[in-house]
Scaffold this motif. Structure first.
Motif, PDB file in Angstrom:
ATOM      1  N   TRP A 202      -5.266   1.800 -14.548  1.00 12.96           N
ATOM      2  CA  TRP A 202      -5.840   3.018 -14.905  1.00 12.96           C
ATOM      3  C   TRP A 202      -4.986   3.949 -15.384  1.00 12.96           C
ATOM      4  CZ3 TRP A 202     -10.664   5.180 -14.052  1.00 12.96           C
ATOM      5  CH2 TRP A 202     -10.819   6.510 -14.108  1.00 12.96           C
ATOM      6  N   LEU A 203      -5.429   4.324 -16.807  1.00 13.13           N
ATOM      7  CA  LEU A 203      -4.571   5.337 -17.600  1.00 13.13           C
ATOM      8  C   LEU A 203      -4.726   6.817 -17.477  1.00 13.13           C
ATOM      9  CD1 LEU A 203      -4.630   3.194 -20.878  1.00 13.13           C
ATOM     10  CD2 LEU A 203      -2.902   3.201 -18.969  1.00 13.13           C
ATOM     11  N   GLU A 204      -5.937   7.181 -17.137  1.00 10.43           N
ATOM     12  CA  GLU A 204      -6.392   8.484 -17.249  1.00 10.43           C
ATOM     13  C   GLU A 204      -5.552   9.280 -16.338  1.00 10.43           C
ATOM     14  OE1 GLU A 204      -8.701   6.382 -17.636  1.00 10.43           O
ATOM     15  OE2 GLU A 204     -10.387   6.574 -18.647  1.00 10.43           O
ATOM     16  N   GLY A 205      -5.069  10.382 -16.951  1.00 11.36           N
ATOM     17  CA  GLY A 205      -4.222  11.405 -16.283  1.00 11.36           C
ATOM     18  C   GLY A 205      -2.835  11.340 -16.005  1.00 11.36           C
ATOM     19  N   MET A 206      -2.343   9.974 -16.843  1.00 13.29           N
ATOM     20  CA  MET A 206      -0.951   9.402 -16.624  1.00 13.29           C
ATOM     21  C   MET A 206      -0.116  10.471 -17.394  1.00 13.29           C
ATOM     22  SD  MET A 206       0.116   6.629 -15.149  1.00 13.29           S
ATOM     23  CE  MET A 206      -0.424   5.040 -14.351  1.00 13.29           C
TER      24      MET A 206
ATOM     25  N   ALA B 187      -1.820   7.136  -7.451  1.00 13.20           N
ATOM     26  CA  ALA B 187      -3.054   7.358  -6.710  1.00 13.20           C
ATOM     27  C   ALA B 187      -4.168   6.718  -7.471  1.00 13.20           C
ATOM     28  CB  ALA B 187      -3.191   8.918  -6.717  1.00 13.20           C
ATOM     29  N   GLY B 188      -4.963   5.974  -6.607  1.00 10.94           N
ATOM     30  CA  GLY B 188      -6.328   5.209  -7.179  1.00 10.94           C
ATOM     31  C   GLY B 188      -5.923   4.294  -8.314  1.00 10.94           C
ATOM     32  N   GLN B 189      -4.615   3.789  -8.274  1.00 12.54           N
ATOM     33  CA  GLN B 189      -4.371   2.686  -9.179  1.00 12.54           C
ATOM     34  C   GLN B 189      -4.880   1.467  -8.693  1.00 12.54           C
ATOM     35  OE1 GLN B 189      -4.284   1.350 -12.064  1.00 12.54           O
ATOM     36  NE2 GLN B 189      -2.484   2.500 -12.875  1.00 12.54           N
ATOM     37  N   TYR B 190      -5.601   0.541  -9.433  1.00 14.61           N
ATOM     38  CA  TYR B 190      -6.105  -0.779  -8.920  1.00 14.61           C
ATOM     39  C   TYR B 190      -4.958  -1.270  -8.151  1.00 14.61           C
ATOM     40  CZ  TYR B 190      -9.390   0.485 -12.465  1.00 14.61           C
ATOM     41  OH  TYR B 190     -10.452   1.269 -13.169  1.00 14.61           O
ATOM     42  N   SER B 191      -5.489  -1.901  -7.035  1.00 13.57           N
ATOM     43  CA  SER B 191      -4.452  -2.512  -6.333  1.00 13.57           C
ATOM     44  C   SER B 191      -3.521  -3.684  -6.964  1.00 13.57           C
ATOM     45  CB  SER B 191      -5.094  -3.107  -4.946  1.00 13.57           C
ATOM     46  OG  SER B 191      -6.026  -3.998  -5.282  1.00 13.57           O
ATOM     47  N   GLU B 192      -4.367  -4.400  -7.764  1.00 14.51           N
ATOM     48  CA  GLU B 192      -3.728  -5.563  -8.267  1.00 14.51           C
ATOM     49  C   GLU B 192      -2.981  -5.176  -9.432  1.00 14.51           C
ATOM     50  OE1 GLU B 192      -6.941  -4.908  -8.976  1.00 14.51           O
ATOM     51  OE2 GLU B 192      -7.295  -5.020 -11.318  1.00 14.51           O
ATOM     52  N   VAL B 193      -2.987  -3.942  -9.976  1.00 13.04           N
ATOM     53  CA  VAL B 193      -2.052  -3.366 -11.164  1.00 13.04           C
ATOM     54  C   VAL B 193      -0.695  -2.980 -10.189  1.00 13.04           C
ATOM     55  CG1 VAL B 193      -1.463  -1.654 -12.344  1.00 13.04           C
ATOM     56  CG2 VAL B 193      -3.671  -2.774 -12.763  1.00 13.04           C
TER      57      VAL B 193
ATOM     58  N   HIS C  50      -9.388  -0.959 -20.272  1.00 16.47           N
ATOM     59  CA  HIS C  50      -8.845  -0.042 -19.452  1.00 16.47           C
ATOM     60  C   HIS C  50      -9.775   0.705 -18.652  1.00 16.47           C
ATOM     61  CE1 HIS C  50      -4.511  -0.900 -20.089  1.00 16.47           C
ATOM     62  NE2 HIS C  50      -4.964  -0.906 -21.256  1.00 16.47           N
ATOM     63  N   GLY C  51     -11.293   0.413 -18.998  1.00 18.09           N
ATOM     64  CA  GLY C  51     -12.121   1.091 -18.372  1.00 18.09           C
ATOM     65  C   GLY C  51     -13.043   2.058 -19.495  1.00 18.09           C
ATOM     66  N   GLY C  52     -14.053   2.516 -19.223  1.00 15.09           N
ATOM     67  CA  GLY C  52     -15.008   2.957 -20.183  1.00 15.09           C
ATOM     68  C   GLY C  52     -16.029   2.088 -20.596  1.00 15.09           C
ATOM     69  N   ILE C  53     -15.502   1.098 -21.055  1.00 12.42           N
ATOM     70  CA  ILE C  53     -16.591  -0.234 -21.733  1.00 12.42           C
ATOM     71  C   ILE C  53     -16.517  -1.220 -20.656  1.00 12.42           C
ATOM     72  CG2 ILE C  53     -17.043  -1.934 -23.261  1.00 12.42           C
ATOM     73  CD1 ILE C  53     -15.747   0.084 -25.538  1.00 12.42           C
ATOM     74  N   ASP C  54     -15.436  -1.519 -20.011  1.00 11.90           N
ATOM     75  CA  ASP C  54     -15.201  -2.637 -19.200  1.00 11.90           C
ATOM     76  C   ASP C  54     -13.845  -2.555 -18.669  1.00 11.90           C
ATOM     77  OD1 ASP C  54     -15.733  -4.786 -17.770  1.00 11.90           O
ATOM     78  OD2 ASP C  54     -15.515  -6.184 -19.282  1.00 11.90           O
ATOM     79  N   GLN C  55     -13.532  -3.064 -17.564  1.00 18.11           N
ATOM     80  CA  GLN C  55     -12.408  -2.930 -16.923  1.00 18.11           C
ATOM     81  C   GLN C  55     -11.667  -4.258 -16.589  1.00 18.11           C
ATOM     82  OE1 GLN C  55     -10.616  -3.090 -13.622  1.00 18.11           O
ATOM     83  NE2 GLN C  55      -8.811  -2.386 -14.589  1.00 18.11           N
ATOM     84  N   LYS C  56     -10.914  -4.779 -17.290  1.00 17.88           N
ATOM     85  CA  LYS C  56     -10.646  -6.186 -16.951  1.00 17.88           C
ATOM     86  C   LYS C  56      -9.347  -6.140 -15.816  1.00 17.88           C
ATOM     87  CE  LYS C  56     -12.583  -8.032 -20.506  1.00 17.88           C
ATOM     88  NZ  LYS C  56     -12.463  -7.572 -21.846  1.00 17.88           N
TER      89      LYS C  56
END
Ligand code: HEC
Ligand code: HEC
Length: 269
Positions: A205-209, A116-122, A194-200
Motif C-alpha cells: 500500500w503506497l498511499e500516504g507514504m 499502519a494498514g499495510q497488507y500483512s503479507e507485505v 498497487h491498488g486502484g485497478i487491482d491489488q496483487k
C-alpha cells in the motif's frame, strides 16, 4: 501411400521451399529477435529468452529464485494475507520497539515508511527479507535478526489492522504511469498492482507514504541496490522510469487521500 512424382513439380517444390524459409524466419523472430530486445534479456541469457518465448514455466528453464542469491525466499501464499497467522495482541507488544521510528500508531512523521494498514503479507515479506539480508538496511536488518518467524507474523497482523493514514487533500495531478502505464516501455500501470485497478498480493500500500521514502525506493530499484522484489518486477519498471516520473509518482502517492476516507481530524478552526 506414395506421392505421384508429377505432384513434386516446380511450383510445388517452390512452395515447399518458401514454407521452410518462412518457418525458419518466424522461429528466429519469435524466439530470438523479439525476446532479445526485451530489457531484462541479459538477466537470463539466450536460452532463458527462448524458453520464455515458448511459454516454458520459469521453474523449468531457469530457476531464477534459487540462482539469484539476492532473491527473496518468501513465496506469496494465501495464508500470508489477513492476519498472516499472527496474533494482534502479541504483535502490539512487540511493536513497542518500533514506535520510535514508525510512530505510535504505525504512521511515521519522518521519512520512515508507514506500517499502519499495510497488507500483512507485505510487512511479513519485508521483515523476512531484512532478516535474511535480501533487503539491505543496516538498522532494519539488525532489528529483524532478533525476530522469530512467529514474531514477524504477529507484527504483520498488528500493523495490518491499524487504520491507514489519511493525508490532507492535495490536488496532485495523476501521472500517466499510475493508471495507464506505458506499453511501449513495457511498464504496467502502478494501479494494476498497487491498488486502484487491482491489488496483487505482495504489492505494498503506497498511499500516504513519505515522498522521500517512495522516491528513494524507486531509485534503489532502478540502480539494483534493492533487489528483493520477486522476478525483478519493480526493478524492471523503475529502470524504465525517467527521474521526473519517479518524482511525480512519488509525489502523487505521498499526497494521496484515501478514497472513501475523510482526511483525519482536521484541527478545529
Ligand atoms: C531506528 C529506526 C527504526 C526502528 C526502531 C524500526 N524501523 Fe522499520 N524501518 C526504518 C527505516 C528507516 C526503514 C526504511 C528502510 C529502507 O530504506 O529499506 C524501515 C522499514 C521497515 C519496513 C519496510 C516497510 C516497507 O514499506 O517496505 C518494515 C516492515 C519495518 N520497517 C518494520 C519494523 C518493525 C516491525 C520494527 C520493530 C520491531 C521496526 N521496523 C523498527 C526504521 C526503523
Ligand atoms: C506488476 C506489479 C507491479 C507494478 C505494475 C508496479 N509495482 Fe511497485 N511493487 C510491486 C511489488 C510486488 C512490490 C514489493 C516488492 C518486494 O517484494 O519487495 C512493489 C514495491 C514498490 C515500492 C516500494 C514500497 C515499499 O514500501 O517497500 C514502490 C515505491 C513502488 N512499488 C512503486 C511503484 C510505482 C510508482 C509503480 C508504477 C510506475 C509501480 N510500483 C508498479 C509490484 C508492482
Amino acid at each position: 501411400m506414395t506421392v505421384p512424382p508429377k505432384l513434386l513439380t516446380g511450383p510445388v517444390r517452390l512452395a515447399l521451399a518458401a514454407l521452410a524459409v518462412l518457418l525458419v524466419l518466424s522461429v528466429l523472430v519469435g524466439f530470438l529477435w523479439l525476446p532479445m530486445v526485451k530489457p531484462d534479456f541479459a538477466q537470463g541469457g539466450l536460452w532463458d529468452a527462448i524458453c520464455r518465448a515458448a511459454g516454458v514455466p520459469a521453474s523449468w528453464s531457469a530457476p531464477l529464485a534459487s540462482t539469484d542469491a539476492g532473491a527473496s525466499r518468501v513465496a506469496m501464499v494465501p495464508a500470508l494475507t489477513g492476519s498472516a497467522g499472527g496474533d494482534v495482541g502479541k504483535g502490539g507488544t512487540l511493536a513497542q520497539r518500533c514506535t520510535m521510528c514508525h510512530g505510535a500508531r504505525g504512521v511515521s512523521a519522518s521519512d520512515v515508511p508507514n506500517l499502519a494498514g499495510q497488507y500483512s503479507e507485505v510487512t511479513y515479506k519485508q521483515l523476512v527479507d531484512y532478516k535474511n539480508g535480501q533487503r539491505r538496511h543496516t538498522l532494519m536488518q539488525a532489528l529483524a535478526q532478533g525476530l522469530e518467524d512467529q514474531d514477524i507474523r504477529d507484527l504483520a497482523a498488528f500493523y495490518a489492522q491499524l487504520p491507514r493514514p489519511s493525508p490532507a487533500l492535495a490536488a496532485t495531478p495523476v501521472p500517466a504511469l499510475v493508471n495507464v502505464g506505458d506499453p511501449m516501455r513495457n511498464v504496467a500501470p502502478c494501479a494494476s498492482c498497487h491498488g486502484g485497478i487491482d491489488q496483487k498480493p505482495g504489492s505494498p500500500w503506497l498511499e500516504g507514504m513519505p515522498h522521500a521514502y517512495l522516491a528513494g525506493q524507486l531509485k534503489a530499484f532502478a540502480a539494483g541496490e534493492r533487489r528483493n522484489d520477486g522476478h525483478g518486477v519493480m526493478r524492471n519498471i523503475a529502470r524504465q522510469m525517467k527521474p521526473e516520473e519517479i518524482e511525480a509518482t512519488a509525489r502523487y502517492y505521498a499526497s494521496r487521500t484515501i478514497e472513501g476516507v475523510r482526511p483525519a481530524a482536521e484541527p478545529a478552526r
